[in-house]
Motif scaffolding. Structure first.
Motif, PDB file in Angstrom:
ATOM      1  N   LEU A   1       0.824  -1.211   0.000  1.00 22.89           N
ATOM      2  CA  LEU A   1       0.000   0.000   0.000  1.00 22.89           C
ATOM      3  C   LEU A   1       0.855   1.256   0.000  1.00 22.89           C
ATOM      4  N   TYR A   2       1.869   1.336   0.873  1.00 25.57           N
ATOM      5  CA  TYR A   2       2.636   2.584   0.896  1.00 25.57           C
ATOM      6  C   TYR A   2       3.450   2.772  -0.374  1.00 25.57           C
ATOM      7  N   ASN A   3       3.880   1.689  -1.015  1.00 24.69           N
ATOM      8  CA  ASN A   3       4.573   1.833  -2.300  1.00 24.69           C
ATOM      9  C   ASN A   3       3.627   2.377  -3.368  1.00 24.69           C
ATOM     10  N   ASP A   4       2.379   1.923  -3.357  1.00 30.99           N
ATOM     11  CA  ASP A   4       1.379   2.439  -4.297  1.00 30.99           C
ATOM     12  C   ASP A   4       1.079   3.916  -4.015  1.00 30.99           C
ATOM     13  N   LEU A   5       0.965   4.260  -2.739  1.00 30.26           N
ATOM     14  CA  LEU A   5       0.695   5.653  -2.381  1.00 30.26           C
ATOM     15  C   LEU A   5       1.829   6.565  -2.822  1.00 30.26           C
ATOM     16  N   LEU A   6       3.056   6.094  -2.704  1.00 27.33           N
ATOM     17  CA  LEU A   6       4.216   6.889  -3.116  1.00 27.33           C
ATOM     18  C   LEU A   6       4.150   7.202  -4.613  1.00 27.33           C
ATOM     19  N   VAL A   7       3.765   6.223  -5.415  1.00 25.79           N
ATOM     20  CA  VAL A   7       3.609   6.446  -6.858  1.00 25.79           C
ATOM     21  C   VAL A   7       2.514   7.481  -7.110  1.00 25.79           C
ATOM     22  N   LYS A   8       1.400   7.340  -6.413  1.00 24.63           N
ATOM     23  CA  LYS A   8       0.281   8.267  -6.615  1.00 24.63           C
ATOM     24  C   LYS A   8       0.647   9.688  -6.172  1.00 24.63           C
ATOM     25  N   ILE A   9       1.394   9.816  -5.091  1.00 26.42           N
ATOM     26  CA  ILE A   9       1.858  11.141  -4.650  1.00 26.42           C
ATOM     27  C   ILE A   9       2.634  11.811  -5.772  1.00 26.42           C
ATOM     28  N   ASP A  10       3.534  11.072  -6.391  1.00 24.28           N
ATOM     29  CA  ASP A  10       4.343  11.625  -7.477  1.00 24.28           C
ATOM     30  C   ASP A  10       3.476  11.977  -8.681  1.00 24.28           C
TER      31      ASP A  10
ATOM     32  N   ASP B   1      -8.897   5.973 -12.786  1.00 25.63           N
ATOM     33  CA  ASP B   1      -8.050   4.812 -12.493  1.00 25.63           C
ATOM     34  C   ASP B   1      -7.867   4.622 -10.992  1.00 25.63           C
ATOM     35  N   TYR B   2      -7.614   5.707 -10.278  1.00 21.54           N
ATOM     36  CA  TYR B   2      -7.406   5.618  -8.827  1.00 21.54           C
ATOM     37  C   TYR B   2      -8.661   5.092  -8.129  1.00 21.54           C
ATOM     38  N   ILE B   3      -9.803   5.637  -8.491  1.00 22.76           N
ATOM     39  CA  ILE B   3     -11.060   5.234  -7.852  1.00 22.76           C
ATOM     40  C   ILE B   3     -11.320   3.751  -8.080  1.00 22.76           C
ATOM     41  N   ARG B   4     -11.154   3.299  -9.298  1.00 26.40           N
ATOM     42  CA  ARG B   4     -11.380   1.887  -9.616  1.00 26.40           C
ATOM     43  C   ARG B   4     -10.462   0.993  -8.793  1.00 26.40           C
TER      44      ARG B   4
END
Length: 159
Positions: free
Chosen positions: A57-66, A140-143
């Motif tokens: 989860l935190y790796n995915d969040l890091l990508v989304k932050i960027d 994409d994020y919502i899905r």
């Protein structure tokens, strides 16, 4: 043409999007740090399972932050980057040291509710602005996150 930014979007609508995207960035940043804390501090029978899930989860969040920060730049604005600002602007609050898996998962589900709700607002704004780039990102994020909510909810419903 003077009311359009460099990618052909209305400047006023782009500014509204920038404000909401920076709000999303703040929420993502606090959510990310909370999730790092869950990963570091988790204890108990589900340690191995949750430790890995929280890292994912935190790796995915890091990508989304960027990606969110880069979208703000694409719209012609600057992404906020100060944690003190994130804390002030975020609707997700800093988590206390959490070592209980069920508590952590409930906090994650609450954070997803906040994030998904905000992304739906951004989706509406981006649609009105004709901003397909932001629109596609939010869709994409919502899905993806709706599926995560289902999975995390299944965990707490069975524990």
């Amino acid at each position: 043409m003077s009311n359009l930014n460099k990618i052909g979007l209305d400047k006023t609508k782009s500014k509204e999007l920038e404000t909401k995207l920076n709000e999303l960035l703040a929420n993502y940043s606090v959510f990310y740090q909370n999730t790092r804390g869950y990963h570091w501090n988790i204890k108990g029978d589900d340690f191995f399972e949750l430790h890995l899930k929280f890292e994912e989860l935190y790796n995915d969040l890091l990508v989304k932050i960027d990606e969110v920060a880069e979208r703000i730049l694409t719209l012609g604005y600057s992404p906020n980057h100060r944690y003190s600002g994130y804390i002030e602007e975020s609707d997700i609050t800093e988590s206390k040291q959490v070592s209980d898996g069920k508590t952590a998962v409930h906090e994650i589900l609450d954070a997803f509710t906040t994030i998904i709700t905000l992304q739906r607002e951004i989706l509406e704004l981006s649609d009105e602005a004709g901003d397909e780039g932001t629109n596609a990102l939010m869709s994409d994020y919502i899905r993806e996150q709706e599926k995560e909510v289902w999975m995390y909810s299944s965990y707490v419903d069975n524990n």
